[in-house]
Design an enzyme around this catalytic site. Sequence first.
Site, mmCIF file in Angstrom:
data_model
loop_
_atom_site.group_PDB
_atom_site.id
_atom_site.type_symbol
_atom_site.label_atom_id
_atom_site.label_comp_id
_atom_site.label_asym_id
_atom_site.label_seq_id
_atom_site.Cartn_x
_atom_site.Cartn_y
_atom_site.Cartn_z
ATOM 1 N N CYS A 2 0.840 -1.190 0.000
ATOM 2 C CA CYS A 2 0.000 0.000 0.000
ATOM 3 C C CYS A 2 0.884 1.252 0.000
ATOM 4 C CB CYS A 2 -0.859 0.021 1.242
ATOM 5 S SG CYS A 2 -1.749 -1.514 1.510
ATOM 6 N N ARG A 27 2.815 0.474 -6.131
ATOM 7 C CA ARG A 27 2.990 -0.344 -4.926
ATOM 8 C C ARG A 27 1.721 -1.085 -4.538
ATOM 9 N NH1 ARG A 27 7.272 2.565 -1.314
ATOM 10 N NH2 ARG A 27 6.768 0.821 -0.009
ATOM 11 N N TRP A 75 -3.227 -2.427 -1.411
ATOM 12 C CA TRP A 75 -3.004 -3.774 -1.926
ATOM 13 C C TRP A 75 -3.548 -4.691 -0.837
ATOM 14 C CZ3 TRP A 75 0.080 -8.037 -0.399
ATOM 15 C CH2 TRP A 75 0.262 -9.016 -1.376
ATOM 16 N N ASN A 100 -0.536 1.072 6.417
ATOM 17 C CA ASN A 100 0.189 0.054 5.647
ATOM 18 C C ASN A 100 0.691 -0.977 6.634
ATOM 19 O OD1 ASN A 100 -0.059 1.660 3.440
ATOM 20 N ND2 ASN A 100 2.132 2.094 3.216
ATOM 21 N N GLY A 101 0.633 -2.239 6.285
ATOM 22 C CA GLY A 101 1.158 -3.282 7.159
ATOM 23 C C GLY A 101 0.058 -4.245 7.555
ATOM 24 N N GLU A 483 14.629 -16.922 -13.458
ATOM 25 C CA GLU A 483 14.212 -15.522 -13.567
ATOM 26 C C GLU A 483 13.344 -15.328 -14.813
ATOM 27 O OE1 GLU A 483 13.911 -13.094 -11.795
ATOM 28 O OE2 GLU A 483 13.846 -11.360 -13.109
ATOM 29 N N LYS A 487 9.454 -13.999 -14.650
ATOM 30 C CA LYS A 487 9.000 -12.819 -15.390
ATOM 31 C C LYS A 487 7.793 -13.169 -16.247
ATOM 32 C CE LYS A 487 10.707 -10.464 -13.846
ATOM 33 N NZ LYS A 487 11.516 -9.853 -12.832
ATOM 34 N N GLU A 490 4.568 -13.835 -14.071
ATOM 35 C CA GLU A 490 3.979 -12.713 -13.328
ATOM 36 C C GLU A 490 3.301 -11.684 -14.222
ATOM 37 O OE1 GLU A 490 6.527 -10.053 -11.021
ATOM 38 O OE2 GLU A 490 8.222 -10.648 -12.249
ATOM 39 N N HIS A 506 13.968 -36.727 -14.685
ATOM 40 C CA HIS A 506 13.548 -37.211 -13.367
ATOM 41 C C HIS A 506 12.103 -36.839 -13.059
ATOM 42 C CE1 HIS A 506 17.581 -38.545 -12.645
ATOM 43 N NE2 HIS A 506 18.029 -37.346 -12.989
ATOM 44 N N LYS A 605 4.545 -3.770 -5.993
ATOM 45 C CA LYS A 605 5.968 -3.495 -5.854
ATOM 46 C C LYS A 605 6.249 -3.290 -4.374
ATOM 47 C CE LYS A 605 9.570 -2.316 -8.524
ATOM 48 N NZ LYS A 605 10.006 -3.302 -9.502
HETATM 49 C C1 F6R Z 1 9.541 -9.914 -9.566
HETATM 50 C C2 F6R Z 1 9.791 -9.020 -8.451
HETATM 51 C C3 F6R Z 1 9.722 -9.576 -7.080
HETATM 52 C C4 F6R Z 1 10.757 -8.887 -6.183
HETATM 53 C C5 F6R Z 1 10.586 -9.362 -4.733
HETATM 54 C C6 F6R Z 1 11.638 -8.786 -3.822
HETATM 55 O O1 F6R Z 1 9.691 -9.274 -10.789
HETATM 56 O O2 F6R Z 1 10.012 -7.856 -8.634
HETATM 57 O O3 F6R Z 1 9.900 -10.957 -7.082
HETATM 58 O O4 F6R Z 1 12.029 -9.182 -6.644
HETATM 59 O O5 F6R Z 1 9.324 -8.991 -4.268
HETATM 60 O O6 F6R Z 1 11.618 -7.398 -3.854
HETATM 61 P P1 F6R Z 1 12.869 -6.543 -3.434
HETATM 62 O O7 F6R Z 1 13.937 -6.784 -4.436
HETATM 63 O O8 F6R Z 1 12.375 -5.131 -3.417
HETATM 64 O O9 F6R Z 1 13.266 -7.029 -2.072
#
Ligand code: F6R
Length: 610
Positions: A2, A27, A75, A100-101, A483, A487, A490, A506, A605
């Site tokens: 949030c 966020r 969020w 937030n939290g 990775e 990507k 998500e 396996h 984010k």
């Molecule tokens: C995926 C992504 C998340 C972050 C994860 C950790 O694209 O962005 O998997 O990598 O939430 O976030 P940070 O790096 O901010 O600790």
Amino acid sequence: MCGIVAVAARREASEILLEGLRRLEYRGYDSAGMALIDNEKNLLLHKKLGRVSELMKAQAMEPHLGCVGIAHTRWATHGEPSAANAHPHISNQRVALVHNGIIENHAALRGEMIDLGYEFTSTTDSEVIVHLLHHFLRDGETMLGAMQKAVGRLQGAYALAALDTENPGQIVAAREGSPLVVGVGIGENFLASDQLALRQVTDRFIYLEEGDLVQITSASMQVIDLSGQRVERQVTRISEALETIDRGNYDHFMHKEIHQQPRALADALQIDADRRISAKCFGTGAEAVFDRVAAIQIVACGTSYHAGMVARYWLEQLAGIPCQVEVASEFRYRTRVQHPGTLLVTVSQSGETADTLAALRNVAEGEFVGSLAIANVDNSSLVRASDLVFLTRAGAEIGVASTKAFTTQLVALMMLTIVLGQRRGSLTENKARELTNALHSLPEFVQQVLELDPTIEKLAEAFINKHHTLFLGRGIHYPVAMEGALKLKEISYIHAEAYPAGELKHGPLALVDADMPIVAVAPTDDLLEKLRSNLEEVRSRGGELYVFADKEAGFANGPGLRVLQLPSCPEVLMPIVYTVALQLLSYHVALHKGTDLDKPRNLAKSVTVE
Ligand code: F6R
């Protein structure tokens, strides 16, 4: 997660609040709200399900005016996304609060407040706080006093901001476990969960400490620490140019951020004029800590965890240092046995990820020789809580899917490998120079991959109607495949898994058929021939292969096999160069599918809750 914005000014606050929310929307974006106190001390409230744009529309249709206000973009954690669950929450048309939290003891507190006659209108954990505040204010407490008493009842994590129509010029706030900054203005003061929200109104910030309470008015500010004492906190002036948060000529932040990588990587790299990398890049005192390092423990989440996974290969192979990598949510709750002399390395774009931060904060006295944070956000909680810091300098990353933050983390981790390898004598001067020179040329190779954007866009068409994909790699390219899969899933919502190619037989080979595209990360390295055999296993079972490889690997297009030819580059750069191609693949698949790729569903984010 949030986002919070709060304004105590002498001018109209709604524009500042809405612009702040717009900047924080990456966020969290399932609902948004804003409360203002007008000249007649009325509480004016807009709450909307959906994006900040919905809130803006509501404000345009029915303008609410006032100089003091709080706003929030949500969020959802407790309670579905809805207008009722959106913040601010209100108590008795008098007090408004944003949070937030997560409040862990909300159920017990809710029961208590209901017994006191309070009516709940949401299913959130946050609403108890506004009623608690109201309860203490009604008892005659000042705003700060009421906030102090309210937070004394809370278990969990919070950043809070509240206003009271009976104290109309003031906003009180508190933080514990969730970030909150004060923006210092002239004749006005602000609060936000991220300084980015306030960069249009100030460049001076106070980063609140854990347990701090703060009261702001347009003309004053007062901070109270955990022990209840009034304290002065340092004002930090952010000197770098105002970060633009527009998309420029790109349709999405993610696309812009992928294309910013040559610049971001060059900025992250700190190579001396004599082509050496100094331990000082990791902070003053790094040399003394590094000389005691016998092992590394990397802790991170998501994409940042994948950066750690790549780095393990470098640290063990090149620097000869034992290295463990673990996701923070597991690490923090596990009974651990640490190798003596271990350095704790946390990796995080935001520097605010709750699990990573908790992992760092919960380590036992003497468990590690020190802590190093590799983070993208200066003054973030992780940065402030660590002994040593490397700032990746990628610039603000707005797209929820991490791109330039990941590749700059890899640069930081390679620099760490070089510095530690040299100090331990595992890396010769020549080898260190060779690696450093390779790093220096990295932006050029990444630029060459970016020029393949139209080719990758075409390739992406083959994935649009697929429901599942496999990503394969071996050795250091296995975490690169992980990775790539993260990507894709998500932002396109196509189920994607990564496997070390040797594991296929396996179990996962059973999944392979013509409907399952398989992406292989296949540059020329020591394991290429092993990987080639694994890919034959796939092909002979009718699997459709998309091979990302350099010219030397010798793959050619054919039935069931499409090759994306990537530049031939020094081996140490391959994880970064191949990642950029995989980022573009995910971007274009999601674009073809029409998903909201900068704000994928259910994600946010900066995950500041556990
Ligand atoms: C995926 C992504 C998340 C972050 C994860 C950790 O694209 O962005 O998997 O990598 O939430 O976030 P940070 O790096 O901010 O600790």
